[in-house]
Write an enzyme that holds these catalytic residues in place. Structure first.
Site, PDB file in Angstrom:
ATOM      1  N   HIS A 172      21.184 -27.224 -15.702  1.00  0.00           N
ATOM      2  CA  HIS A 172      20.935 -27.562 -14.516  1.00  0.00           C
ATOM      3  C   HIS A 172      19.799 -26.974 -14.062  1.00  0.00           C
ATOM      4  O   HIS A 172      19.199 -25.952 -14.545  1.00  0.00           O
ATOM      5  CB  HIS A 172      22.178 -27.254 -13.642  1.00  0.00           C
ATOM      6  N   LYS A 176      21.126 -24.046  -8.808  1.00  0.00           N
ATOM      7  CA  LYS A 176      22.656 -24.261  -9.072  1.00  0.00           C
ATOM      8  C   LYS A 176      23.419 -22.515  -8.909  1.00  0.00           C
ATOM      9  O   LYS A 176      23.002 -21.968  -9.926  1.00  0.00           O
ATOM     10  CB  LYS A 176      23.200 -24.862 -10.122  1.00  0.00           C
TER      11      LYS A 176
END
Length: 283
Positions: A172, A176
């Site tokens: 990600h 995040k």
């Protein structure tokens, strides 16, 4: 800015929608998607950005004025919407530290929560499911709104019947906050429902750097999380057997991929009798 009677034009044929985290990466996509649908009515845009308070969310996102001002008063909007509308939906893409409180507040006011924020613990999910059922308020916690991810998970469950060795890798963007991702955890839970122990010991392993082998669940599954700028959301499930590996991978290049799943959940959550966890329950 005082809370005003925004969105009172909602009719029986439209679903009132509050978007929480409206100026975030996902929240802004949700605002655009909801504003484009004739059967959905954006009634509130909640965000903590100080510089945006009182400004029209549509103007801020280049959509033109939507007559919905950005506000940080979530509870005030939940209270107002619960009094003025039936079947209202709250879509939350915020932060793991606040999502539990947001979800519980929505249920308490009779507003259906659609939660895309990950990081809820199993205990929190159980509590919310119980509260939702007792309140008779449908709710949906969806770790990943991509139809492609649901298909990957189903394929992984099918493959798990034939392989005893498997590891999961999720990648990600570096904005995040939680790791591993809710999607990765959900995938692991689905594999564990097959009812087996994975990765039986072959040799005694020793990490010269702690965490090098990822996080290991009681089932033996190992989960690895990467965070880098330039990534959006990616996951691979890698199975190993004698003389072969089998890899399933899903890549999200743009957050628009999640919008069909978000819209579908908004339209269906009001008919639920309790809380569902995972998009597969709505497809």
């Amino acid at each position: 800015m005082p809370l005003t009677d925004q969105g009172s034009s909602s009719t029986a044929s439209t679903i009132p929608v509050l978007v929480v985290g409206a100026l975030g990466r996902m929240g802004a996509h949700v605002v655009r998607a909801v504003a484009a649908e004739a059967d959905l009515d954006l009634v509130a845009a909640v965000d903590t950005a100080a510089e945006a308070q009182g400004q029209d969310i549509g103007s801020l996102l280049g959509l033109g004025a939507l007559d919905v001002a950005v506000s940080q008063d979530l509870e005030g909007h939940l209270c107002l919407v619960s009094q003025q509308h039936r079947g209202a939906v709250m879509v939350d893409f915020t932060h793991p530290a606040v999502v539990y409180d947001h979800t519980r507040a929505a249920i308490a006011y009779g507003v259906h929560p659609v939660i895309g924020t990950t990081g809820l613990s199993p205990e929190q999910l159980d509590d919310l499911a119980d509260f939702s059922r007792k309140a008779s308020v449908g709710a949906a916690v969806i770790p990943n709104f991509s139809v492609g991810m649901v298909l990957l998970q189903q394929a992984a469950v099918a493959a798990a019947r034939f392989y005893d060795h498997a590891e999961l890798v999720e990648l990600h963007h570096n904005g995040k906050a939680d790791a591993p991702s809710g999607t990765c955890i959900k995938t692991a839970e689905l594999l564990e429902a097959v009812g087996k122990i994975y990765n039986p010991t072959v040799v005694e392993e020793k990490e010269s750097l702690a965490g090098s082998r990822g996080g290991q669940r009681p089932s033996g599954l190992r989960l690895h999380a990467l965070r880098l700028p330039g990534l959006v959301a990616h996951q691979a499930v890698i199975f190993g057997g004698p003389g072969e590996t089998y890899t399933l991978r899903h890549d999200t290049m743009d957050r628009s991929a999640y919008m069909p799943g978000v819209l579908k959940t908004i339209r269906q959550v009001g008919a639920l009798e309790g809380l569902v966890y995972g998009l597969e329950h709505l497809l």
